[in-house]
Design a protein around this motif. Structure first.
Motif, mmCIF file in Angstrom:
data_model
loop_
_atom_site.group_PDB
_atom_site.id
_atom_site.type_symbol
_atom_site.label_atom_id
_atom_site.label_comp_id
_atom_site.label_asym_id
_atom_site.label_seq_id
_atom_site.Cartn_x
_atom_site.Cartn_y
_atom_site.Cartn_z
ATOM 1 N N ALA A 95 54.695 43.846 46.941
ATOM 2 C CA ALA A 95 55.124 45.039 47.676
ATOM 3 C C ALA A 95 54.410 45.167 49.022
ATOM 4 C CB ALA A 95 54.877 46.291 46.832
ATOM 5 N N ARG A 96 53.226 44.604 49.113
ATOM 6 C CA ARG A 96 52.470 44.637 50.373
ATOM 7 C C ARG A 96 52.933 43.544 51.345
ATOM 8 N NH1 ARG A 96 47.638 47.196 51.214
ATOM 9 N NH2 ARG A 96 46.732 48.303 49.463
ATOM 10 N N GLY A 97 53.706 42.580 50.850
ATOM 11 C CA GLY A 97 54.166 41.485 51.710
ATOM 12 C C GLY A 97 53.301 40.256 51.542
ATOM 13 N N THR A 134 45.533 43.197 55.432
ATOM 14 C CA THR A 134 46.465 44.160 54.840
ATOM 15 C C THR A 134 46.886 43.854 53.401
ATOM 16 O OG1 THR A 134 48.376 42.961 55.722
ATOM 17 C CG2 THR A 134 47.438 44.710 57.105
ATOM 18 N N ASN A 135 46.553 42.682 52.888
ATOM 19 C CA ASN A 135 46.969 42.303 51.531
ATOM 20 C C ASN A 135 46.037 41.194 51.045
ATOM 21 O OD1 ASN A 135 48.392 42.159 49.150
ATOM 22 N ND2 ASN A 135 50.067 40.943 49.997
ATOM 23 N N MET A 157 42.029 44.417 47.923
ATOM 24 C CA MET A 157 43.096 45.408 47.819
ATOM 25 C C MET A 157 43.886 45.218 46.527
ATOM 26 S SD MET A 157 44.397 45.267 51.713
ATOM 27 C CE MET A 157 43.386 45.870 53.057
ATOM 28 N N ALA A 158 44.128 43.959 46.159
ATOM 29 C CA ALA A 158 44.901 43.673 44.946
ATOM 30 C C ALA A 158 44.201 44.207 43.707
ATOM 31 C CB ALA A 158 45.138 42.165 44.820
ATOM 32 N N TYR A 161 50.331 37.458 51.911
ATOM 33 C CA TYR A 161 48.873 37.560 51.943
ATOM 34 C C TYR A 161 48.418 37.719 53.386
ATOM 35 C CZ TYR A 161 43.948 36.479 51.499
ATOM 36 O OH TYR A 161 42.580 36.541 51.554
ATOM 37 N N ASN A 162 47.511 38.645 53.599
ATOM 38 C CA ASN A 162 46.952 38.864 54.922
ATOM 39 C C ASN A 162 45.530 39.380 54.726
ATOM 40 O OD1 ASN A 162 46.174 40.625 57.287
ATOM 41 N ND2 ASN A 162 48.091 39.765 58.071
ATOM 42 N N ASP A 190 44.054 48.150 43.875
ATOM 43 C CA ASP A 190 45.363 48.765 43.625
ATOM 44 C C ASP A 190 45.766 48.645 42.156
ATOM 45 O OD1 ASP A 190 45.511 49.496 46.265
ATOM 46 O OD2 ASP A 190 47.004 47.997 46.824
ATOM 47 N N ILE A 208 52.332 44.412 42.705
ATOM 48 C CA ILE A 208 51.591 45.187 43.708
ATOM 49 C C ILE A 208 51.427 44.381 44.988
ATOM 50 C CG2 ILE A 208 49.276 46.062 44.253
ATOM 51 C CD1 ILE A 208 49.200 46.968 41.224
ATOM 52 N N THR A 209 51.021 43.128 44.871
ATOM 53 C CA THR A 209 50.786 42.323 46.073
ATOM 54 C C THR A 209 52.098 41.962 46.758
ATOM 55 O OG1 THR A 209 50.615 40.312 44.729
ATOM 56 C CG2 THR A 209 48.558 41.425 45.301
#
Length: 129
Positions: free
Chosen positions: A97-99, A105-106, A110-111, A101-102, A114, A94-95
């Motif tokens: 796919a988000r790109g 946005t990630n 969120m992890a 670490y930010n 999701d 999952i993480t």
């Protein structure tokens, strides 16, 4: 599955969005694990087995490696046979796919949200940066 939060970085307390979150997992055999994302310089996903404690699922706080985490007293049951290692791999997917670490946005919030959605759990009050 119970959501857990602790102070961010070296902060002794959590304050609103300035907190780190993860998940407390309980296996069918009664073992507990902490699953979290965004750890260290590489922002890794980490799974830690917690010391045996008969009432771990029922307390509001748990200490892991000297850090106090507040957590949900009542969590949600997972439908299906997910092993902690499987959930860790799912969180990594999952993480990824988000790109990278930010913080916006990630991130850890969120992890874990999701992942809970991916295994069919309800997520109330979703994180919004």
């Amino acid at each position: 599955v119970q959501v857990a939060r602790r102070g961010l970085g070296g902060a002794p307390v959590k304050a609103g969005k300035l907190a780190h979150s993860g998940l407390i997992l309980k296996t069918a055999g009664g073992e507990h694990y902490l699953l979290e994302y965004g750890i260290g310089d590489k922002h890794e996903t980490v799974l830690k087995k917690l010391p045996d404690s008969p009432n771990l699922g029922e307390v509001a706080e748990v200490v892991v490696d000297g850090t106090t985490w507040s957590k949900q007293v009542i969590g949600q049951d997972i439908q299906g046979d997910y092993k902690p290692e499987t959930l860790k791999k799912m969180m990594e997917t999952i993480t990824a796919a988000r790109g990278q670490y930010n913080i916006r946005t990630n991130n850890c919030h969120m992890a874990q949200e999701d992942l809970r959605k991916a295994i069919g759990l309800e997520v109330r009050d979703e994180y919004k940066p």
